[in-house]
Design a protein around this motif. Structure first.
Motif, PDB file in Angstrom:
ATOM      1  N   VAL A 201       6.860  39.111  -0.619  1.00  7.29           N
ATOM      2  CA  VAL A 201       7.574  39.758   0.488  1.00  7.29           C
ATOM      3  C   VAL A 201       6.576  40.411   1.436  1.00  7.29           C
ATOM      4  O   VAL A 201       6.694  40.297   2.668  1.00  7.29           O
ATOM      5  N   TYR A 202       5.578  41.076   0.879  1.00  9.04           N
ATOM      6  CA  TYR A 202       4.552  41.750   1.678  1.00  9.04           C
ATOM      7  C   TYR A 202       3.758  40.759   2.519  1.00  9.04           C
ATOM      8  O   TYR A 202       3.529  40.980   3.720  1.00  9.04           O
ATOM      9  N   LEU A 203       3.334  39.652   1.918  1.00 10.42           N
ATOM     10  CA  LEU A 203       2.534  38.670   2.640  1.00 10.42           C
ATOM     11  C   LEU A 203       3.331  38.005   3.758  1.00 10.42           C
ATOM     12  O   LEU A 203       2.791  37.739   4.844  1.00 10.42           O
ATOM     13  N   GLU A 204       4.600  37.744   3.505  1.00  6.15           N
ATOM     14  CA  GLU A 204       5.439  37.162   4.550  1.00  6.15           C
ATOM     15  C   GLU A 204       5.560  38.118   5.737  1.00  6.15           C
ATOM     16  O   GLU A 204       5.491  37.698   6.901  1.00  6.15           O
ATOM     17  N   ARG A 205       5.713  39.393   5.430  1.00  3.93           N
ATOM     18  CA  ARG A 205       5.916  40.385   6.495  1.00  3.93           C
ATOM     19  C   ARG A 205       4.623  40.723   7.228  1.00  3.93           C
ATOM     20  O   ARG A 205       4.593  40.752   8.467  1.00  3.93           O
ATOM     21  N   GLU A 206       3.546  40.976   6.494  1.00  7.82           N
ATOM     22  CA  GLU A 206       2.314  41.481   7.105  1.00  7.82           C
ATOM     23  C   GLU A 206       1.396  40.380   7.629  1.00  7.82           C
ATOM     24  O   GLU A 206       0.632  40.587   8.569  1.00  7.82           O
ATOM     25  N   PHE A 207       1.445  39.193   7.000  1.00  8.02           N
ATOM     26  CA  PHE A 207       0.522  38.125   7.380  1.00  8.02           C
ATOM     27  C   PHE A 207       1.250  36.882   7.903  1.00  8.02           C
ATOM     28  O   PHE A 207       0.621  35.860   8.163  1.00  8.02           O
ATOM     29  N   CYS A 208       2.575  37.011   8.022  1.00 10.58           N
ATOM     30  CA  CYS A 208       3.382  35.928   8.600  1.00 10.58           C
ATOM     31  C   CYS A 208       3.148  34.596   7.891  1.00 10.58           C
ATOM     32  O   CYS A 208       3.053  33.544   8.546  1.00 10.58           O
TER      33      CYS A 208
END
Length: 212
Positions: A201-208
């Motif tokens: 979830v974090y990688l999708e949000r912060e690194f698209c």
């Protein structure tokens, strides 16, 4: 995107590979299990210097980001390290996910990770305290994974948690516990939190990150 991963145990590689397989991302893995051994056995050993050296060595391979999957490595990451790329600490998204719940019980198999993990939890979450977050060490389990008895290790975790009739929110901070967490989730009604779920979830949000 190219992410370089630093692990304390080779078994963590598979969890990261599996979790990020659906995404358009390249992974490179670096594994060094010796940090805590030298820290315990050699009083002159400087873990901060060693971790800083490792991070600079990894950054020389030109990744877009570095992912650290071990809490103890994160604990000894110098706060003033001079590096131009993002360093992703796998426990931070996990702790922020835990913060959504009023209380949770954290299960460990490796006693050596408990103090560092709880210290990090209290430092990342301002409202965290010993009443809000309880922890429990599953006995006689970690030796199984160290002996490469993965199935027995997973079984020991599942039996312990199900026999304890755990309720509410339970969390598994160690990546080696993710398979057990998945099976427990399918056989109970408790809410389970793992670093893997929070990481994606974090990688999708912060690194698209995008799907392949």
């Amino acid at each position: 995107m190219h992410i370089a991963c630093l692990h304390a145990h080779y078994s963590n590689i598979n969890y990261i590979e599996k979790a990020l397989a659906p995404y358009d991302v390249a992974l490179t893995h670096f594994t060094d299990p010796a940090l805590m051994h030298h820290f315990k056995e050699n009083q002159s050993f400087n873990p901060y210097r060693k971790v800083e050296e490792q991070i600079h060595w990894i950054s020389s391979t030109n990744p877009d980001a570095i992912l650290i999957t071990c809490t103890n490595y994160i604990l000894y990451l110098p706060t003033d390290i001079n590096i131009d790329i993002p360093i992703i600490k796998i426990d931070e998204p996990f702790f922020h996910e835990l913060d959504r719940y009023e209380t949770a019980r954290l299960y460990f198999t490796n006693p050596d990770t408990v103090q560092g993990t709880m210290d990090r939890l209290y430092s990342v979450n301002d409202k965290a305290n010993s009443k809000r977050y309880l922890f429990e060490i599953i006995p006689n389990a970690f030796q199984l994974i160290m002996a490469n008895r993965k199935n027995d290790y997973t079984k020991a975790i599942i039996e312990h948690v199900l026999n304890a009739e755990a309720s509410g929110v339970i969390a598994f901070p160690q990546l080696s516990m993710v398979d057990a967490a998945t099976l427990i989730q399918s056989n109970s009604h408790v809410k389970i939190v793992t670093p893997i779920d929070a990481l994606t979830v974090y990688l999708e949000r912060e690194f698209c990150l995008i799907y392949k």
